[in-house]
Design a protein around this motif. Sequence first.
Motif, PDB file in Angstrom:
ATOM      1  N   MET A  12      37.643 -28.057  20.598  1.00 23.69           N
ATOM      2  CA  MET A  12      39.050 -27.855  20.981  1.00 23.69           C
ATOM      3  C   MET A  12      39.149 -26.941  22.198  1.00 23.69           C
ATOM      4  SD  MET A  12      40.851 -29.884  19.208  1.00 23.69           S
ATOM      5  CE  MET A  12      42.473 -29.313  19.742  1.00 23.69           C
ATOM      6  N   ASP A  13      38.300 -25.915  22.265  1.00 21.60           N
ATOM      7  CA  ASP A  13      38.308 -25.040  23.432  1.00 21.60           C
ATOM      8  C   ASP A  13      38.015 -25.836  24.701  1.00 21.60           C
ATOM      9  OD1 ASP A  13      38.372 -22.388  24.709  1.00 21.60           O
ATOM     10  OD2 ASP A  13      36.243 -22.795  25.072  1.00 21.60           O
ATOM     11  N   ARG A  14      37.032 -26.720  24.634  1.00 18.56           N
ATOM     12  CA  ARG A  14      36.704 -27.557  25.801  1.00 18.56           C
ATOM     13  C   ARG A  14      37.862 -28.490  26.141  1.00 18.56           C
ATOM     14  NH1 ARG A  14      33.265 -24.518  25.552  1.00 18.56           N
ATOM     15  NH2 ARG A  14      31.166 -24.576  26.346  1.00 18.56           N
ATOM     16  N   MET A  15      38.464 -29.079  25.114  1.00 21.12           N
ATOM     17  CA  MET A  15      39.572 -30.009  25.354  1.00 21.12           C
ATOM     18  C   MET A  15      40.751 -29.295  26.003  1.00 21.12           C
ATOM     19  SD  MET A  15      38.446 -32.983  24.489  1.00 21.12           S
ATOM     20  CE  MET A  15      39.995 -33.872  24.620  1.00 21.12           C
ATOM     21  N   ASP A  47      36.339 -37.300  15.790  1.00 15.90           N
ATOM     22  CA  ASP A  47      37.102 -38.242  14.969  1.00 15.90           C
ATOM     23  C   ASP A  47      37.784 -37.520  13.814  1.00 15.90           C
ATOM     24  OD1 ASP A  47      37.955 -41.004  14.478  1.00 15.90           O
ATOM     25  OD2 ASP A  47      36.810 -40.759  12.614  1.00 15.90           O
ATOM     26  N   ILE A  48      37.117 -36.539  13.221  1.00 16.45           N
ATOM     27  CA  ILE A  48      37.738 -35.741  12.157  1.00 16.45           C
ATOM     28  C   ILE A  48      38.949 -34.995  12.714  1.00 16.45           C
ATOM     29  CG2 ILE A  48      37.407 -33.703  10.692  1.00 16.45           C
ATOM     30  CD1 ILE A  48      34.473 -34.729  10.307  1.00 16.45           C
ATOM     31  N   LEU A  49      38.799 -34.405  13.900  1.00 13.48           N
ATOM     32  CA  LEU A  49      39.937 -33.706  14.532  1.00 13.48           C
ATOM     33  C   LEU A  49      41.084 -34.682  14.800  1.00 13.48           C
ATOM     34  CD1 LEU A  49      37.961 -31.373  16.950  1.00 13.48           C
ATOM     35  CD2 LEU A  49      39.476 -30.619  15.094  1.00 13.48           C
ATOM     36  N   TRP A  54      44.777 -33.230  15.388  1.00  7.82           N
ATOM     37  CA  TRP A  54      44.587 -32.296  16.511  1.00  7.82           C
ATOM     38  C   TRP A  54      44.276 -33.015  17.813  1.00  7.82           C
ATOM     39  CZ3 TRP A  54      46.513 -27.795  15.782  1.00  7.82           C
ATOM     40  CH2 TRP A  54      46.527 -27.237  14.498  1.00  7.82           C
ATOM     41  N   LEU A  55      43.680 -34.201  17.711  1.00  4.32           N
ATOM     42  CA  LEU A  55      43.367 -35.006  18.893  1.00  4.32           C
ATOM     43  C   LEU A  55      43.969 -36.389  18.720  1.00  4.32           C
ATOM     44  CD1 LEU A  55      39.528 -34.274  19.381  1.00  4.32           C
ATOM     45  CD2 LEU A  55      41.440 -33.288  20.681  1.00  4.32           C
ATOM     46  N   GLU A  56      44.272 -37.015  19.843  1.00  2.00           N
ATOM     47  CA  GLU A  56      44.627 -38.425  19.829  1.00  2.00           C
ATOM     48  C   GLU A  56      43.673 -39.126  20.788  1.00  2.00           C
ATOM     49  OE1 GLU A  56      48.730 -38.433  20.878  1.00  2.00           O
ATOM     50  OE2 GLU A  56      48.354 -37.950  22.970  1.00  2.00           O
ATOM     51  N   TYR A  66      39.833 -38.837  24.480  1.00  2.00           N
ATOM     52  CA  TYR A  66      40.560 -37.983  23.545  1.00  2.00           C
ATOM     53  C   TYR A  66      41.368 -36.947  24.319  1.00  2.00           C
ATOM     54  CZ  TYR A  66      37.530 -39.702  19.783  1.00  2.00           C
ATOM     55  OH  TYR A  66      36.879 -40.483  18.865  1.00  2.00           O
ATOM     56  N   GLU A  67      42.488 -36.539  23.727  1.00  7.07           N
ATOM     57  CA  GLU A  67      43.228 -35.408  24.270  1.00  7.07           C
ATOM     58  C   GLU A  67      43.939 -34.680  23.129  1.00  7.07           C
ATOM     59  OE1 GLU A  67      46.524 -36.196  26.967  1.00  7.07           O
ATOM     60  OE2 GLU A  67      46.470 -38.277  26.313  1.00  7.07           O
ATOM     61  N   PRO A  68      44.154 -33.379  23.304  1.00 13.61           N
ATOM     62  CA  PRO A  68      44.796 -32.589  22.242  1.00 13.61           C
ATOM     63  C   PRO A  68      46.247 -33.018  22.028  1.00 13.61           C
ATOM     64  CG  PRO A  68      43.782 -31.166  23.898  1.00 13.61           C
ATOM     65  CD  PRO A  68      43.758 -32.557  24.440  1.00 13.61           C
ATOM     66  N   THR A  69      46.703 -32.893  20.800  1.00 11.34           N
ATOM     67  CA  THR A  69      48.094 -33.206  20.482  1.00 11.34           C
ATOM     68  C   THR A  69      48.993 -31.982  20.617  1.00 11.34           C
ATOM     69  OG1 THR A  69      47.699 -32.800  18.145  1.00 11.34           O
ATOM     70  CG2 THR A  69      47.477 -35.089  18.918  1.00 11.34           C
ATOM     71  N   VAL A  70      48.384 -30.790  20.655  1.00  9.28           N
ATOM     72  CA  VAL A  70      49.129 -29.537  20.842  1.00  9.28           C
ATOM     73  C   VAL A  70      48.377 -28.670  21.849  1.00  9.28           C
ATOM     74  CG1 VAL A  70      50.123 -29.528  18.507  1.00  9.28           C
ATOM     75  CG2 VAL A  70      47.986 -28.319  18.946  1.00  9.28           C
ATOM     76  N   THR A  71      49.081 -27.734  22.452  1.00  6.13           N
ATOM     77  CA  THR A  71      48.440 -26.809  23.375  1.00  6.13           C
ATOM     78  C   THR A  71      47.728 -25.701  22.600  1.00  6.13           C
ATOM     79  OG1 THR A  71      50.345 -25.340  23.527  1.00  6.13           O
ATOM     80  CG2 THR A  71      50.258 -27.198  25.099  1.00  6.13           C
TER      81      THR A  71
END
Length: 122
Positions: A12-15, A47-49, A54-56, A66-71
């Motif tokens: 998530m930090d990388r994303m 895939d779990i995230l 957390w990811l879409e 993939y990209e995060p769904t929230v900041t």
Amino acid sequence: MRGFGELEAAIMDRMWSRGAPATVRQIVEELREERGPAYTTVMTVMDILRRKGWLERERDGRAYRYEPTVTREEHAARLMREALSDGQNTEAVLTHFIEGSTRAEVRSLQETLRKLAARAKS
């Protein structure tokens, strides 16, 4: 909700730091600079995230982007709300939080509260 596991947090930090969608391969390459996770491990965790919300992802040829769904900030706010709801005495939790804050953080909190109060009056 709780925080992320170690690899989830690293992903998530990388994303969040990228600011753009990424493939599993791109994240694996970035993570290899400091740790050596296997491609399939990163793919599984991403895939779990995604399943946790957390990811879409979107198909890009044979891979997914993939990209995060929230900041990062929205995630931190959720954790703070969860911590507040875990305590039986919200005022005591907030008092301990503020007592442990720097002057700059307290000033930022005061300014944010002023802005929110002004917005509520509008």
